[in-house]
Design a protein around this motif. Structure first.
Motif, PDB file in Angstrom:
ATOM      1  N   ALA A 477     -17.688  15.942 -28.650  1.00 58.42           N
ATOM      2  CA  ALA A 477     -16.732  14.840 -28.513  1.00 58.42           C
ATOM      3  C   ALA A 477     -16.211  14.398 -29.875  1.00 58.42           C
ATOM      4  O   ALA A 477     -15.026  14.094 -30.031  1.00 58.42           O
ATOM      5  CB  ALA A 477     -17.385  13.673 -27.783  1.00 58.42           C
ATOM      6  N   TRP A 478     -17.091  14.377 -30.879  1.00 58.60           N
ATOM      7  CA  TRP A 478     -16.626  13.993 -32.215  1.00 58.60           C
ATOM      8  C   TRP A 478     -15.684  15.045 -32.792  1.00 58.60           C
ATOM      9  O   TRP A 478     -14.737  14.713 -33.511  1.00 58.60           O
ATOM     10  CB  TRP A 478     -17.814  13.746 -33.144  1.00 58.60           C
ATOM     11  CG  TRP A 478     -18.236  12.309 -33.117  1.00 58.60           C
ATOM     12  CD1 TRP A 478     -19.356  11.784 -32.555  1.00 58.60           C
ATOM     13  CD2 TRP A 478     -17.497  11.207 -33.648  1.00 58.60           C
ATOM     14  NE1 TRP A 478     -19.366  10.412 -32.701  1.00 58.60           N
ATOM     15  CE2 TRP A 478     -18.233  10.033 -33.370  1.00 58.60           C
ATOM     16  CE3 TRP A 478     -16.277  11.088 -34.321  1.00 58.60           C
ATOM     17  CZ2 TRP A 478     -17.806   8.764 -33.755  1.00 58.60           C
ATOM     18  CZ3 TRP A 478     -15.838   9.816 -34.703  1.00 58.60           C
ATOM     19  CH2 TRP A 478     -16.599   8.685 -34.420  1.00 58.60           C
ATOM     20  N   ARG A 479     -15.903  16.300 -32.470  1.00 63.95           N
ATOM     21  CA  ARG A 479     -14.953  17.322 -32.913  1.00 63.95           C
ATOM     22  C   ARG A 479     -13.617  17.155 -32.201  1.00 63.95           C
ATOM     23  O   ARG A 479     -12.558  17.292 -32.797  1.00 63.95           O
ATOM     24  CB  ARG A 479     -15.528  18.718 -32.662  1.00 63.95           C
ATOM     25  CG  ARG A 479     -16.720  19.047 -33.555  1.00 63.95           C
ATOM     26  CD  ARG A 479     -17.301  20.399 -33.207  1.00 63.95           C
ATOM     27  NE  ARG A 479     -18.498  20.678 -33.988  1.00 63.95           N
ATOM     28  CZ  ARG A 479     -19.465  21.492 -33.607  1.00 63.95           C
ATOM     29  NH1 ARG A 479     -19.379  22.114 -32.438  1.00 63.95           N
ATOM     30  NH2 ARG A 479     -20.508  21.698 -34.375  1.00 63.95           N
ATOM     31  N   ALA A 480     -13.681  16.882 -30.890  1.00 62.07           N
ATOM     32  CA  ALA A 480     -12.449  16.672 -30.127  1.00 62.07           C
ATOM     33  C   ALA A 480     -11.730  15.407 -30.573  1.00 62.07           C
ATOM     34  O   ALA A 480     -10.499  15.312 -30.478  1.00 62.07           O
ATOM     35  CB  ALA A 480     -12.770  16.595 -28.633  1.00 62.07           C
ATOM     36  N   ALA A 481     -12.475  14.425 -31.081  1.00 60.93           N
ATOM     37  CA  ALA A 481     -11.879  13.154 -31.509  1.00 60.93           C
ATOM     38  C   ALA A 481     -10.959  13.320 -32.716  1.00 60.93           C
ATOM     39  O   ALA A 481     -10.225  12.390 -33.059  1.00 60.93           O
ATOM     40  CB  ALA A 481     -12.979  12.140 -31.828  1.00 60.93           C
ATOM     41  N   LEU A 482     -10.982  14.476 -33.341  1.00 59.17           N
ATOM     42  CA  LEU A 482     -10.057  14.745 -34.446  1.00 59.17           C
ATOM     43  C   LEU A 482      -8.614  14.590 -33.994  1.00 59.17           C
ATOM     44  O   LEU A 482      -7.728  14.284 -34.798  1.00 59.17           O
ATOM     45  CB  LEU A 482     -10.294  16.165 -34.980  1.00 59.17           C
ATOM     46  CG  LEU A 482      -9.508  16.596 -36.211  1.00 59.17           C
ATOM     47  CD1 LEU A 482      -9.856  15.732 -37.416  1.00 59.17           C
ATOM     48  CD2 LEU A 482      -9.771  18.063 -36.528  1.00 59.17           C
ATOM     49  N   ASP A 483      -8.372  14.792 -32.698  1.00 58.88           N
ATOM     50  CA  ASP A 483      -7.010  14.678 -32.166  1.00 58.88           C
ATOM     51  C   ASP A 483      -6.703  13.290 -31.615  1.00 58.88           C
ATOM     52  O   ASP A 483      -5.616  13.067 -31.082  1.00 58.88           O
ATOM     53  CB  ASP A 483      -6.809  15.728 -31.063  1.00 58.88           C
ATOM     54  CG  ASP A 483      -6.786  17.145 -31.613  1.00 58.88           C
ATOM     55  OD1 ASP A 483      -5.885  17.451 -32.400  1.00 58.88           O
ATOM     56  OD2 ASP A 483      -7.686  17.934 -31.276  1.00 58.88           O
ATOM     57  N   LEU A 484      -7.641  12.344 -31.722  1.00 58.98           N
ATOM     58  CA  LEU A 484      -7.362  10.962 -31.326  1.00 58.98           C
ATOM     59  C   LEU A 484      -6.668  10.220 -32.463  1.00 58.98           C
ATOM     60  O   LEU A 484      -6.817  10.594 -33.633  1.00 58.98           O
ATOM     61  CB  LEU A 484      -8.669  10.241 -30.974  1.00 58.98           C
ATOM     62  CG  LEU A 484      -9.412  10.695 -29.718  1.00 58.98           C
ATOM     63  CD1 LEU A 484     -10.724   9.927 -29.591  1.00 58.98           C
ATOM     64  CD2 LEU A 484      -8.559  10.503 -28.473  1.00 58.98           C
ATOM     65  N   PRO A 485      -5.920   9.177 -32.176  1.00 61.53           N
ATOM     66  CA  PRO A 485      -5.310   8.381 -33.248  1.00 61.53           C
ATOM     67  C   PRO A 485      -6.376   7.832 -34.192  1.00 61.53           C
ATOM     68  O   PRO A 485      -7.445   7.372 -33.752  1.00 61.53           O
ATOM     69  CB  PRO A 485      -4.603   7.249 -32.489  1.00 61.53           C
ATOM     70  CG  PRO A 485      -4.403   7.781 -31.103  1.00 61.53           C
ATOM     71  CD  PRO A 485      -5.544   8.685 -30.836  1.00 61.53           C
ATOM     72  N   ALA A 486      -6.105   7.874 -35.489  1.00 62.53           N
ATOM     73  CA  ALA A 486      -7.101   7.464 -36.489  1.00 62.53           C
ATOM     74  C   ALA A 486      -7.565   6.028 -36.274  1.00 62.53           C
ATOM     75  O   ALA A 486      -8.754   5.721 -36.420  1.00 62.53           O
ATOM     76  CB  ALA A 486      -6.523   7.644 -37.893  1.00 62.53           C
ATOM     77  N   ASP A 487      -6.637   5.140 -35.910  1.00 63.32           N
ATOM     78  CA  ASP A 487      -7.026   3.737 -35.778  1.00 63.32           C
ATOM     79  C   ASP A 487      -7.952   3.499 -34.583  1.00 63.32           C
ATOM     80  O   ASP A 487      -8.697   2.518 -34.542  1.00 63.32           O
ATOM     81  CB  ASP A 487      -5.790   2.836 -35.688  1.00 63.32           C
ATOM     82  CG  ASP A 487      -4.852   3.238 -34.559  1.00 63.32           C
ATOM     83  OD1 ASP A 487      -5.152   4.205 -33.832  1.00 63.32           O
ATOM     84  OD2 ASP A 487      -3.801   2.587 -34.410  1.00 63.32           O
ATOM     85  N   SER A 488      -7.948   4.424 -33.618  1.00 57.16           N
ATOM     86  CA  SER A 488      -8.823   4.245 -32.458  1.00 57.16           C
ATOM     87  C   SER A 488     -10.255   4.688 -32.746  1.00 57.16           C
ATOM     88  O   SER A 488     -11.168   4.412 -31.963  1.00 57.16           O
ATOM     89  CB  SER A 488      -8.287   5.036 -31.258  1.00 57.16           C
ATOM     90  OG  SER A 488      -8.443   6.429 -31.462  1.00 57.16           O
ATOM     91  N   LEU A 489     -10.475   5.383 -33.870  1.00 52.46           N
ATOM     92  CA  LEU A 489     -11.809   5.876 -34.189  1.00 52.46           C
ATOM     93  C   LEU A 489     -12.692   4.819 -34.840  1.00 52.46           C
ATOM     94  O   LEU A 489     -13.916   4.956 -34.855  1.00 52.46           O
ATOM     95  CB  LEU A 489     -11.706   7.090 -35.121  1.00 52.46           C
ATOM     96  CG  LEU A 489     -11.037   8.338 -34.534  1.00 52.46           C
ATOM     97  CD1 LEU A 489     -10.927   9.420 -35.596  1.00 52.46           C
ATOM     98  CD2 LEU A 489     -11.819   8.857 -33.337  1.00 52.46           C
ATOM     99  N   ALA A 490     -12.079   3.785 -35.377  1.00 53.92           N
ATOM    100  CA  ALA A 490     -12.843   2.796 -36.147  1.00 53.92           C
ATOM    101  C   ALA A 490     -13.961   2.167 -35.328  1.00 53.92           C
ATOM    102  O   ALA A 490     -15.073   1.959 -35.824  1.00 53.92           O
ATOM    103  CB  ALA A 490     -11.898   1.716 -36.672  1.00 53.92           C
ATOM    104  N   GLN A 491     -13.705   1.890 -34.047  1.00 55.05           N
ATOM    105  CA  GLN A 491     -14.704   1.209 -33.230  1.00 55.05           C
ATOM    106  C   GLN A 491     -15.925   2.089 -32.924  1.00 55.05           C
ATOM    107  O   GLN A 491     -16.982   1.593 -32.541  1.00 55.05           O
ATOM    108  CB  GLN A 491     -14.063   0.758 -31.918  1.00 55.05           C
ATOM    109  CG  GLN A 491     -13.470   1.900 -31.100  1.00 55.05           C
ATOM    110  CD  GLN A 491     -12.759   1.412 -29.856  1.00 55.05           C
ATOM    111  OE1 GLN A 491     -13.340   0.662 -29.062  1.00 55.05           O
ATOM    112  NE2 GLN A 491     -11.501   1.809 -29.679  1.00 55.05           N
TER     113      GLN A 491
END
Length: 693
Positions: A477-491
């Motif tokens: 999931a953390w590898r896939a999160a590379l394609d999520l918007p950067a600001d959504s990763l902060a939480q």
């Protein structure tokens, strides 16, 4: 010879130096020790001497430009090897394995051992053995190739040592590109699995009780199942630590840390089910060993562990033939003609023939699949994987086997849908990912395979897996999160960086680093990440990852050194060449970038990405016609890449080839009607209407 193998192993193990822990363990565990002495684990690697060497070192071998004259004198073994007309003398330092083949390790200096490409076939002569043979492909593995026996991919320190010695410390220095590899003992000794074996033995001497390490017991019992009801486990569940311990070596994985004895996610990261390692239906393709196959299986999901089938000390199966499977799958239901539709006693009547088909690696080493799926010829044909039926029925084809299976077993319920779900619509993939009854490895692999689409169309689903109970899913999931918007990763950042499993922390750090979303308080994980990079920097992929980290840290000179070192290891390693060309182009060193890309095309002619980047680089150098030729060749090599077409149209349009650009744009519009950049280009380049004043 096969019948004599236990005697041969026992003789070798008895004559070779015994690991100290085996001696101390044998006093209290004589039966386990005796079985271990007969195992291939005990003799996985030995000093080359009269007792350990199986090959005929009075003979010679010649094939396609290679000639080996084997030598044996005064208890020492060596060979004079001629390759491409050049002869060199090499000394054999260690033996590697015993059956069905034995390899030999050559000391190259700088702490490096290399596995010779000529091995001894230790099978009986009646089965084609008792001969020297080549492990590689003569026309491909020439001196200088990374796959040649002296190349990076045949290096013992990084490729083999971990699983053929006990308590290995690789000791690689990334700065000096040298090894200081150490281990407690050769072969797989007691403490390789029982990490506290020596302390346990010392405590026993003084009458104290101390655990030998992780709990590895298989507990409870299995009630046999029929065709209508699957086997059922009763009693206390077996320890899952056993699969972790066996899987550390019986898997294709990446070492994460020099620390020893941890869980799989702390010591290693398991490779996912990606091509070309696996076929699209999950069948094993390359030499990935067992764990990735087994973790897909319904048997793993039901609670089966390795020692339900294998004696953990001898390594042998607990029972022979179908009796092994009948421990859980009642013979009255399955070991009969009405089930398998083959004559009793025939190859087709063996459970493993259909449910554990085998693939031969290293020319002579046949290994069985461990995902225990039911043959499905239609899916195998679509996936391009081997059809188990045709392994025996070699005079038939896939159409025949598909027809036979559909007629003989029309209602069988256990065929896997892994192949179809990878190609399914988003709702089907979402349902698969959210189903906790599905194997975590399948879900983790799907998550990474479909990361761009899932992150774009179902970002909440990707984010939800960051909290999964499964280590595999959190890491993916953390590898896939590379394609999520950067600001959504902060939480999620703090939770990812403080995850109890190292593999997850490293994946979180890498994604947050690339998205420039790292919290300031991440020094501890940064140090873990840097240790990990140094651990894997002895291979091209690791050096390239180290270079990416240097680039993101503003150290471009270090990155360039690492990338050049990666290409020294393997001139054909495409990611290193692409990153290096990007670095040079970013610094406007276009001539050097062109040379790097041309060198790559010399080893990989027709590679679309190299052609495309060289075309863009030549545009910067104002070499217009060669640039357009490259861009056209790239699109021809990868016609489904709309970006290549988009950039070629722009290049032709802006260099005066407007009619050609317009014709190509029309083709692209028809081929990619919904592509937003093609539609935007059409709007941008179409002639503006002329209006009257």
């Amino acid at each position: 010879m096969r019948a004599l193998l236990p005697t041969l192993l026992l003789l070798i193990a008895a004559l070779a130096p015994s690991p100290a822990s085996a001696d101390s363990c044998a006093a209290c565990h004589p039966q386990e020790s005796a079985r271990w002495q007969q195992s291939q684990h005990a003799v996985a690697m030995q000093i080359a001497n009269e007792n350990s060497v199986l090959g005929d070192f009075s003979g010679h071998y010649a094939d396609n430009g290679i000639k080996a004259e084997f030598q044996h004198a005064n208890g020492r073994f060596g060979l004079r090897l001629t390759e491409q007309g050049e002869a060199q003398q090499w000394n054999v330092r260690y033996t590697f394995g015993v059956y069905p083949l034995q390899q030999y390790l050559i000391d190259m200096g700088d702490g490096r051992l290399q596995a010779l490409n000529i091995a001894w076939d230790s099978r009986p002569e009646a089965k084609g053995g008792q001969r020297w043979f080549r492990l590689d492909e003569p026309e491909q593995q020439i001196p200088g190739s990374p796959l040649h026996w002296r190349g990076v991919y045949q290096n013992w320190n990084s490729m083999c040592a971990d699983c053929h010695t006990t308590a290995l410390v690789k000791g690689y220095s990334a700065d000096r590109d040298r090894y200081d590899t150490r281990y407690d003992r050769l072969g797989v000794g007691c403490s390789a699995c029982h990490s506290q074996a020596e302390a346990h033995a010392e405590a026993a001497k003084s009458g104290q009780s101390l655990s030998a390490g992780l709990d590895l017991k298989a507990r409870g019992a299995w009630l046999t199942g029929s065709e209508l009801h699957p086997p059922r486990h009763i009693g206390e569940p077996s320890s899952t630590d056993q699969i972790q311990v066996c899987g550390r070596c019986h898997a294709l994985r990446t070492r994460l840390s020099p620390n020893l004895g941890g869980q799989l996610g702390d010591e290693y990261s398991l490779n996912r089910l990606f091509a070309p390692l696996y076929y699209p239906d999950g069948r094993v393709r390359e030499e990935v060993f067992v764990l990735g196959s087994f973790l897909q299986s319904p048997m793993y999901q039901a609670g089966v562990v390795c020692s339900n089938c294998h004696d953990p000390h001898s390594g042998k199966t607990r029972l022979e033939g179908n009796a092994l499977c009948s421990q859980c799958h009642a013979a009255a239901s399955f070991d009969r003609v009405e089930h398998h539709r083959h004559p009793l006693g025939s190859e087709g009547a063996r459970c493993v023939s259909c449910h554990m088909p085998q693939t031969t690696y290293m020319q002579v080493d046949a290994r069985r699949e461990h995902n225990f799926t039911t043959p499905d010829p239609l899916t195998a044909a679509q996936a391009g994987s081997p059809d188990p039926c045709l392994a025996c029925h070699q005079d038939r084809d896939r159409n025949w086997s598909a027809k036979q299976v559909s007629q003989l077993w029309p209602n069988h319920r256990e065929r896997s849908d892994w192949f179809s779900v990878q190609r399914a619509a988003l709702p089907v993939m979402k349902a698969f990912l959210e189903n906790n009854e599905r194997a975590p490895l399948l879900r983790a692999s799907l998550l990474e395979m479909q990361a761009p689409q899932l992150a774009h169309e179902a970002p909440a689903l990707v984010a939800a897996q960051l909290d999964s109970e499964s280590t595999l899913l959190r890491e993916s999931a953390w590898r896939a999160a590379l394609d999520l918007p950067a600001d959504s990763l902060a939480q999620f950042a703090d939770k990812g960086l403080s995850d109890p499993t190292l593999a997850v922390r490293l994946a979180a750090f890498e994604t947050l680093l690339q998205r420039r979303a790292l919290p300031e308080e991440s020094n501890e994980v940064r140090q873990e990440y840097e240790r990990y990079l140094n651990e894997i920097a002895d291979r091209p992929a690791g050096r390239t990852l180290k270079a990416r980290y240097a680039l993101l840290s503003g150290q471009s000179e270090q990155a360039e050194r690492d990338l050049n070192l990666a290409l020294e290891m393997d001139q054909g390693y495409l990611p290193a060449r692409l990153v290096l060309s990007d670095l040079l182009r970013e610094q406007k060193r276009f001539s050097q970038a062109e040379s790097v890309l041309s060198d790559g095309l010399a080893t990989q002619p027709g590679e679309a990405m190299l052609l495309h980047l060289r075309g863009l680089t030549r545009l910067q150098l104002r070499h217009i016609e060669p640039a357009l030729e490259d861009l056209k060749a790239a699109l021809q090599a990868a016609p489904d890449n709309s970006t290549y077409g988009y950039r070629l149209v722009l290049a032709m349009h802006h260099t005066g080839h407007r009619d050609e650009a317009a014709a190509l744009l029309l083709q692209l519009t028809q081929r990619f009607p919904d592509d937003p950049q093609i539609r935007a280009l059409q709007s941008q380049l179409q002639p503006k209407p002329v209006t009257a004043d």
